[in-house]
Design an enzyme around this catalytic site. Structure first.
Site, mmCIF file in Angstrom:
data_model
loop_
_atom_site.group_PDB
_atom_site.id
_atom_site.type_symbol
_atom_site.label_atom_id
_atom_site.label_comp_id
_atom_site.label_asym_id
_atom_site.label_seq_id
_atom_site.Cartn_x
_atom_site.Cartn_y
_atom_site.Cartn_z
ATOM 1 N N ARG A 156 0.374 9.195 -5.210
ATOM 2 C CA ARG A 156 0.856 8.642 -4.232
ATOM 3 C C ARG A 156 1.306 7.371 -4.341
ATOM 4 N NH1 ARG A 156 -4.392 8.891 -4.529
ATOM 5 N NH2 ARG A 156 -5.594 7.707 -3.869
ATOM 6 N N HIS A 206 -3.537 1.178 -3.813
ATOM 7 C CA HIS A 206 -3.970 1.369 -2.579
ATOM 8 C C HIS A 206 -4.853 0.282 -1.843
ATOM 9 C CE1 HIS A 206 -3.928 4.996 -5.496
ATOM 10 N NE2 HIS A 206 -4.139 4.194 -6.104
ATOM 11 N N GLU A 251 -7.140 3.385 -6.953
ATOM 12 C CA GLU A 251 -8.757 3.247 -5.947
ATOM 13 C C GLU A 251 -9.947 3.205 -6.125
ATOM 14 O OE1 GLU A 251 -9.355 1.683 -3.147
ATOM 15 O OE2 GLU A 251 -8.110 2.442 -1.803
ATOM 16 N N ARG A 283 0.521 -1.614 0.196
ATOM 17 C CA ARG A 283 -0.367 -0.512 -0.061
ATOM 18 C C ARG A 283 1.334 1.361 -0.016
ATOM 19 N NH1 ARG A 283 -3.233 2.606 4.353
ATOM 20 N NH2 ARG A 283 -4.045 4.724 2.853
ATOM 21 N N HIS A 284 0.395 2.622 -0.743
ATOM 22 C CA HIS A 284 1.033 3.952 -0.493
ATOM 23 C C HIS A 284 1.527 4.139 0.482
ATOM 24 C CE1 HIS A 284 -1.763 5.744 0.128
ATOM 25 N NE2 HIS A 284 -2.781 5.524 -0.904
#
Length: 199
Positions: free
Chosen positions: A57, A143, A78, A7-8
Site C-alpha cells: 500500500r 504509514h 507500520e 502517508r499511504h
C-alpha cells in the site's frame, strides 16, 4: 533539509476501519485516487530522493505520487499490532477501550505486537541514515504510525497528542541548519480537510 512525509492512500482495509499493522495489502480504488491527487503537489515541491516502506500500500502510493526510484525498506513498516492485525477498530474498543487508547498513546502493546520504543527506534534509524546524505527535500512515503514516531522523536510530540494523519496526506519537517527540527506542514490534503481520523 526537509522531510516530506506522505502517508499511504486508503488501503483495501481502511474503509472497514480495520487495523492494518504490517499486513501486506494494496490500495483501494479510493486510495489510488487519493495518491494520484497528491502527485501534482509532490511534483511541484520536488524531491532529491525517496525512501519508502516496502509494504504494497505504501510502495504503490510512492509510485503513484511520482517518487523517483524510492529505496524500499522494512525499517519504515507500520508498527506490528500482533493479534490485532486485521481486526475492526470498533471491535477492539468494545472489547477493551483502555487497551486500545493505551496502544494509541504508545503505552500498551497488543499480544504479539511491537512496543512503541523499539518501533520508534527502528523508524528513526532509517531517518538518521538518510540525514547523513543531506539534500533539500527527502520524500518519505510511509504509514501513519511512522509519522507519529518521527514527530515524537524529533519534535517531542507524544503519540497521545497527535491524531492519525489522513490517507495520502503530506506533512513536512525542516531539519538541520543548526536549528531544532520544526514542523512546517501537517496533514495537508490537496482537495479537502480531514477531521474523521480514528481517535
Amino acid at each position: 533539509m526537509r522531510l516530506l512525509l506522505v502517508r499511504h492512500g486508503q488501503s483495501e482495509w481502511n474503509a472497514s476501519r480495520r487495523l492494518q499493522g504490517q499486513a501486506d495489502i494494496g490500495l483501494s480504488e479510493r486510495g489510488r485516487s487519493q495518491a494520484d491527487a497528491l502527485r501534482s503537489v509532490i511534483t511541484g515541491v520536488g524531491h532529491c530522493r525517496a525512501v519508502s516502506s516496502d509494504l504494497r500500500r505504501v510502495s504503490e502510493t510512492a509510485q503513484r505520487i511520482g517518487a523517483k526510484k524510492p529505496r524500499l525498506t522494512e525499517g519504515l513498516r507500520e508498527i506490528d499490532v500482533g493479534d490485532w492485525t486485521g481486526r475492526p477498530i470498533d471491535d477492539i474498543r468494545a472489547e477493551d477501550e483502555a487497551a486500545y487508547l493505551g496502544w494509541r498513546a504508545g503505552t500498551f502493546v497488543p499480544p504479539g505486537g511491537e512496543g512503541w520504543a523499539p518501533f520508534a527506534d527502528r523508524v528513526c534509524a532509517v531517518i538518521e541514515d538518510e540525514l547523513r546524505n543531506s539534500c533539500q527535500n527527502l520524500l518519505v512515503v510511509c504509514h501513519g504510525g511512522v509519522i507519529r514516531a518521527i514527530l515524537q522523536r524529533y519534535l517531542g510530540l507524544a503519540p497521545a497528542c497527535v491524531i492519525p494523519v489522513a490517507p495520502a496526506s503530506l506533512s513536512a519537517l525542516r531539519m538541520g541548519n543548526g536549528k531544532l527540527p520544526r514542523l512546517e506542514l501537517f496533514n495537508y490534503l490537496p482537495d479537502s480537510l480531514e477531521f474523521g481520523a480514528p481517535d
